[in-house]
Design an enzyme around this catalytic site. Structure first.
Site, short mmCIF file in Angstrom:
data_model
loop_
_atom_site.label_atom_id
_atom_site.label_comp_id
_atom_site.label_asym_id
_atom_site.label_seq_id
_atom_site.Cartn_x
_atom_site.Cartn_y
_atom_site.Cartn_z
N TYR A 127 -3.43 -0.98 -13.74
CA TYR A 127 -2.15 -1.50 -13.57
C TYR A 127 -0.89 -0.32 -13.53
CZ TYR A 127 -1.80 -0.56 -18.78
OH TYR A 127 -1.62 0.20 -19.59
N LYS A 153 0.87 -1.27 0.05
CA LYS A 153 0.04 0.02 -0.09
C LYS A 153 0.87 1.25 -0.04
CE LYS A 153 -2.19 1.43 3.76
NZ LYS A 153 -3.03 1.79 4.80
N SER A 182 -1.74 2.97 -17.49
CA SER A 182 -2.87 3.42 -16.60
C SER A 182 -2.44 4.18 -15.42
CB SER A 182 -3.75 2.31 -15.93
OG SER A 182 -4.78 2.10 -16.85
#
Length: 126
Positions: A58, A9, A25
């Site tokens: 992605y 994260k 992306s």
């Protein structure tokens, strides 16, 4: 049996660019990719703190040391420059390894530079 657990994260990064017509992306500063153990083309979940949008895309490499977080392609419609995001990835972990699994939790400053690395989320209190 396998369980899907949080692997990585990057917490509260600031969107630096939104490029609707760019191929790829989500460009993430390579320093942050390394810190979070996220590789190019890996699926990432992005949660926009400012508008509540949640989407899957992605990762692609962003310029190392730049602090870049560029939301690209159609995903660019789900974020604005300056929005705070959480970028997460997940892994399939065998049941026997669940107890010892440790995610990479990367925390950043206002310039998207890593300031802390942790391996657990504290228990939430009332």
């Amino acid at each position: 049996m396998f369980r899907t657990l949080l692997k990585s994260k990057i917490h509260r990064v600031k969107t630096t660019q939104c490029e609707l017509h760019y191929e790829g992306s989500c460009a993430i500063d390579e320093d942050l990719l390394d810190a979070a153990n996220i590789v190019e083309n890996e699926q990432v979940h992005i949660w926009n703190i400012d508008n509540g949008e949640r989407f899957v895309t992605y990762a692609i490499k962003g310029q190392r040391g730049s602090g870049m977080i560029s939301v690209n392609g159609s995903a660019a419609r789900r974020a604005a420059v300056g929005d705070l995001l959480i970028i997460a990835s997940f892994a399939q972990v065998h049941e026997t390894d669940v107890a010892t699994h440790q995610p990479q939790l990367v925390f950043v400053d206002d310039a998207n530079r890593q300031v802390e690395l942790r391996h657990h989320v504290p228990t939430q209190q009332l």
